[in-house]
Design a protein around this motif. Structure first.
Motif, mmCIF file in Angstrom:
data_model
loop_
_atom_site.group_PDB
_atom_site.id
_atom_site.type_symbol
_atom_site.label_atom_id
_atom_site.label_comp_id
_atom_site.label_asym_id
_atom_site.label_seq_id
_atom_site.Cartn_x
_atom_site.Cartn_y
_atom_site.Cartn_z
ATOM 1 N N MET A 114 0.844 -1.188 0.000
ATOM 2 C CA MET A 114 0.000 0.000 0.000
ATOM 3 C C MET A 114 0.883 1.243 0.000
ATOM 4 O O MET A 114 1.966 1.254 0.585
ATOM 5 N N GLY A 115 0.436 2.285 -0.649
ATOM 6 C CA GLY A 115 1.170 3.544 -0.607
ATOM 7 C C GLY A 115 0.873 4.299 0.667
ATOM 8 O O GLY A 115 -0.109 4.030 1.365
ATOM 9 N N GLY A 116 1.735 5.247 0.997
ATOM 10 C CA GLY A 116 1.517 6.089 2.158
ATOM 11 C C GLY A 116 0.914 7.427 1.767
ATOM 12 O O GLY A 116 0.981 7.848 0.607
ATOM 13 N N GLY A 117 0.315 8.101 2.743
ATOM 14 C CA GLY A 117 -0.363 9.364 2.484
ATOM 15 C C GLY A 117 0.525 10.581 2.471
ATOM 16 O O GLY A 117 0.059 11.679 2.128
ATOM 17 N N GLN A 118 1.789 10.432 2.846
ATOM 18 C CA GLN A 118 2.726 11.561 2.758
ATOM 19 C C GLN A 118 3.408 11.493 1.395
ATOM 20 O O GLN A 118 4.610 11.275 1.271
ATOM 21 N N ALA A 119 2.605 11.667 0.362
ATOM 22 C CA ALA A 119 3.053 11.500 -1.012
ATOM 23 C C ALA A 119 2.168 12.349 -1.910
ATOM 24 O O ALA A 119 1.140 12.885 -1.481
ATOM 25 N N GLU A 120 2.563 12.451 -3.169
ATOM 26 C CA GLU A 120 1.803 13.290 -4.088
ATOM 27 C C GLU A 120 0.508 12.642 -4.559
ATOM 28 O O GLU A 120 -0.428 13.338 -4.974
ATOM 29 N N ALA A 121 0.431 11.322 -4.525
ATOM 30 C CA ALA A 121 -0.770 10.627 -4.981
ATOM 31 C C ALA A 121 -0.823 9.242 -4.351
ATOM 32 O O ALA A 121 0.175 8.745 -3.812
ATOM 33 N N ILE A 122 -2.005 8.603 -4.437
ATOM 34 C CA ILE A 122 -2.174 7.308 -3.801
ATOM 35 C C ILE A 122 -3.317 6.541 -4.470
ATOM 36 O O ILE A 122 -4.275 7.144 -4.982
ATOM 37 N N ARG A 123 -3.199 5.240 -4.482
ATOM 38 C CA ARG A 123 -4.313 4.381 -4.895
ATOM 39 C C ARG A 123 -5.125 4.023 -3.666
ATOM 40 O O ARG A 123 -4.591 3.536 -2.669
ATOM 41 N N VAL A 124 -6.427 4.248 -3.742
ATOM 42 C CA VAL A 124 -7.317 3.951 -2.628
ATOM 43 C C VAL A 124 -8.190 2.754 -2.988
ATOM 44 O O VAL A 124 -9.008 2.833 -3.912
ATOM 45 N N PRO A 125 -8.030 1.628 -2.297
ATOM 46 C CA PRO A 125 -8.917 0.480 -2.547
ATOM 47 C C PRO A 125 -10.292 0.716 -1.920
ATOM 48 O O PRO A 125 -10.431 1.540 -1.002
ATOM 49 N N PHE A 126 -11.296 0.018 -2.439
ATOM 50 C CA PHE A 126 -12.655 0.132 -1.908
ATOM 51 C C PHE A 126 -13.062 1.595 -1.763
ATOM 52 O O PHE A 126 -13.469 2.055 -0.694
#
Length: 346
Positions: A114-126
């Motif tokens: 899973m990616g972390g939220g201290q980043a420029e973008a993220i994939r969110v499941p569900f």
């Protein structure tokens, strides 16, 4: 994209990471516009094992939906959304009971893959189960500062007070003057507590706690602090104790200041496995022990209207703002108690 990774104790770096991409039909891609550093991020900052590949960091963020899987029904590209610190499908047995952090198919942002939220973008499941759309607010609104607290610290403070059963006229003691402790004060006040004793020793923080609703501040620690709380409560202790630290001394303080028949609600991530529950701690006084990781997904829509109306401003817990490149310094500042909570802007 740029993202925050931790490689070992005190070793936080901003690296170039692969751009996230849709994987499942229930995913969303979110461009992050606000994030922050959590007090729980400081636990691995002190004691994680050296990890050559690094671990992605961050679990509190607000963003704008950039792309959606074909089965997402409740969101649209361009929506401003809040992500709770745990993702969940919203449909399993535990989600339907409001216990989103126990979702059968869910998990936490720091899980492998899973990616972390201290980043420029993220994939969110569900995405339908996880993300909450913010109506009528865009990514430039000053309300984002307070809305960001709904991803974790406000919901966690609310969870502490809610699980303790705080109600009108209660006497509540809050252990810890970090962001969660301060928002537990705010939550206890909103739920009608008449007296709120905040245990903390950082004046700038406890002053904010008073503005949030604390009626008393106990700066003393250890046995001296315990004696002071008992003095303030007629010798019996507080009916409800909200523990927002997670270290053993805070737990010991909790069971020594709770009134017989009272409740201890723990939301500080425990940094211990074994805690006293015997006659001298919980059993003898008929003490109820509750709390746990806050299912903040279930609280966001309840708490959001007061932020949108301006009647509460939980974003005041943020006392420093940095860009993504400033995140390593943000960790240091929070660890050194130079900052209460640091917000990240993009």
């Amino acid at each position: 994209m740029k993202a925050t990774y931790m490689f070992g104790p005190g070793d936080v770096r901003i690296i170039d990471a692969p751009d996230p991409a849709l994987k499942d039909s229930t995913d969303a891609l979110v461009r992050i516009v606000r994030a922050c550093v959590c007090g729980s991020d400081l636990h691995p900052y002190h004691g994680m094992n050296e990890t050559p590949e690094g671990v992605s960091m961050g679990h509190e963020f607000i963003g704008v939906v950039e792309a959606l899987g074909s089965d997402v029904r409740t969101l649209a590209v361009g929506d401003l959304v809040i992500a709770p610190f745990a993702f969940s499908d919203g449909t399993c047995e535990f989600c339907t009971e409001g216990l989103y952090t126990s979702c059968v198919h869910g998990g936490f942002w720091d899980m492998p893959g899973m990616g972390g939220g201290q980043a420029e973008a993220i994939r969110v499941p569900f995405a339908d189960g996880t993300l909450v759309k913010v109506p009528g607010v865009d990514e430039n609104s000053p309300l984002l500062t307070s809305l960001l607290t709904l991803s974790d610290v406000y919901g966690t403070g609310w969870h502490a007070a809610h699980r303790a059963g705080v109600t009108a006229g209660d006497t509540v003691a809050v252990i810890g003057d970090g962001a969660v402790g301060l928002l537990a004060v705010l939550s206890a006040k909103q739920l009608g507590a008449e007296r709120i004793i905040l245990m903390g020793r950082h004046k700038a923080r406890t002053d904010l706690g008073i503005e949030f609703g604390a009626t008393d501040v106990v700066a003393e620690r250890g046995e001296e602090g315990i004696a002071k709380v008992r003095e303030l409560t007629g010798g019996f202790g507080a009916r409800k104790v909200l523990e927002a630290v997670g270290h053993m001394p805070a737990y010991e303080q909790a069971y020594k200041i709770v009134r017989p028949g009272g409740v201890i609600s723990r939301v500080g991530v425990p940094q211990y496995e074994n805690a006293p529950v015997g006659f001298a701690s919980l059993f003898g006084g008929n003490i109820t022990l509750t709390g746990g990781p806050a299912p903040v997904r279930g609280y966001i829509e309840r708490l959001m209207p007061a932020i949108l109306s301006g009647s509460v401003n939980p974003g005041r817990v943020f006392d420093r703002t940095v860009g993504l490149d400033g995140v390593p310094e943000a960790y240091r500042a929070m660890d050194d108690r130079e900052a209460l909570k640091v917000m990240i802007t993009f």
